[in-house]
Write a protein that holds these residues in place. Sequence first.
Motif, PDB file in Angstrom:
ATOM      1  N   ALA A  91       0.804  -1.224   0.000  1.00 47.47           N
ATOM      2  CA  ALA A  91       0.000   0.000   0.000  1.00 47.47           C
ATOM      3  C   ALA A  91       0.837   1.274   0.000  1.00 47.47           C
ATOM      4  CB  ALA A  91      -0.916   0.000   1.216  1.00 47.47           C
ATOM      5  N   ALA A  92       2.112   1.168   0.285  1.00 50.25           N
ATOM      6  CA  ALA A  92       2.960   2.370   0.380  1.00 50.25           C
ATOM      7  C   ALA A  92       3.530   2.726  -0.989  1.00 50.25           C
ATOM      8  CB  ALA A  92       4.090   2.120   1.374  1.00 50.25           C
ATOM      9  N   PRO A  93       3.744   3.980  -1.266  1.00 48.22           N
ATOM     10  CA  PRO A  93       3.394   5.161  -0.476  1.00 48.22           C
ATOM     11  C   PRO A  93       1.902   5.474  -0.590  1.00 48.22           C
ATOM     12  CG  PRO A  93       4.434   5.842  -2.524  1.00 48.22           C
ATOM     13  CD  PRO A  93       4.445   4.349  -2.500  1.00 48.22           C
ATOM     14  N   MET A  94       1.393   6.191   0.419  1.00 46.54           N
ATOM     15  CA  MET A  94      -0.033   6.549   0.457  1.00 46.54           C
ATOM     16  C   MET A  94      -0.155   8.060   0.490  1.00 46.54           C
ATOM     17  SD  MET A  94      -1.014   3.763   3.376  1.00 46.54           S
ATOM     18  CE  MET A  94       0.446   4.217   4.316  1.00 46.54           C
ATOM     19  N   ARG A  95      -1.038   8.599  -0.315  1.00 47.72           N
ATOM     20  CA  ARG A  95      -1.276  10.049  -0.356  1.00 47.72           C
ATOM     21  C   ARG A  95      -2.430  10.407   0.571  1.00 47.72           C
ATOM     22  NH1 ARG A  95       1.770  12.248  -4.221  1.00 47.72           N
ATOM     23  NH2 ARG A  95       2.504  10.922  -5.883  1.00 47.72           N
ATOM     24  N   ARG A  96      -2.426  11.651   1.019  1.00 43.44           N
ATOM     25  CA  ARG A  96      -3.498  12.146   1.878  1.00 43.44           C
ATOM     26  C   ARG A  96      -4.832  11.886   1.179  1.00 43.44           C
ATOM     27  NH1 ARG A  96      -1.725  17.155   3.213  1.00 43.44           N
ATOM     28  NH2 ARG A  96      -0.980  16.438   5.219  1.00 43.44           N
ATOM     29  N   GLY A  97      -5.768  11.278   1.885  1.00 41.29           N
ATOM     30  CA  GLY A  97      -7.081  10.958   1.346  1.00 41.29           C
ATOM     31  C   GLY A  97      -7.200   9.506   0.903  1.00 41.29           C
ATOM     32  N   GLN A  98      -6.088   8.825   0.721  1.00 40.83           N
ATOM     33  CA  GLN A  98      -6.125   7.418   0.329  1.00 40.83           C
ATOM     34  C   GLN A  98      -6.259   6.541   1.573  1.00 40.83           C
ATOM     35  OE1 GLN A  98      -2.416   7.007  -1.876  1.00 40.83           O
ATOM     36  NE2 GLN A  98      -3.580   6.892  -3.790  1.00 40.83           N
TER      37      GLN A  98
END
Length: 192
Positions: A167-174
């Motif tokens: 799952a990484a990297p994750m953006r704000r809202g994901q």
Amino acid sequence: MAAVVGAVVVLGSGCEDPAPKAGAAGAGAGVASSPAASAAAMPSLVGQKFTGAEVTVKTLVTKPVEARSAYGNVQLPADHAAWAVCFQTPAAGAPVEKASTVELSLVAPGQACPDKVGGVLAPSKTPAAPKPKSSPPTDGGSTGGDGGVGGSSAYYKSCADAKAAGAAPMRRGQPGYREALDRDKDGIACDK
């Protein structure tokens, strides 16, 4: 009474076929040269290991045995000596001549035969990557949650867990993003 017996003998003597007596050697030679007389019956090889079946076949035919996987989606390895015979061509009991081709369809040791040659072996059920927890725990507000953007249904305790789950990297809202995992506060968690 003697006349009746004599008539029966006379009538019966006319029923014989003189051809076999005249060409007895020729008739016997014709039978021996027919393909059916020179063919042996194919034994049943189903259930035998390939090595044993191959030895049996080599006593009957001069061509090499053609081996293949019984499953259409399983490749036969170079070393298939311990594999078992599921299907054979020609069938058991069929005539087989020295120049015949024999095909054996095999399965790996301990594997069941398919319903038909070329069947599909169902893939084994391997455990999938660990799934994230369904709801994030409360952290007393120290991490800022998911930054107030979107609803996150995934939770990763650390970036190592997020990377292991792919799952990484994750953006704000994901899903899975939270400020505690975004060390430089650039809106991308677990990017380093």
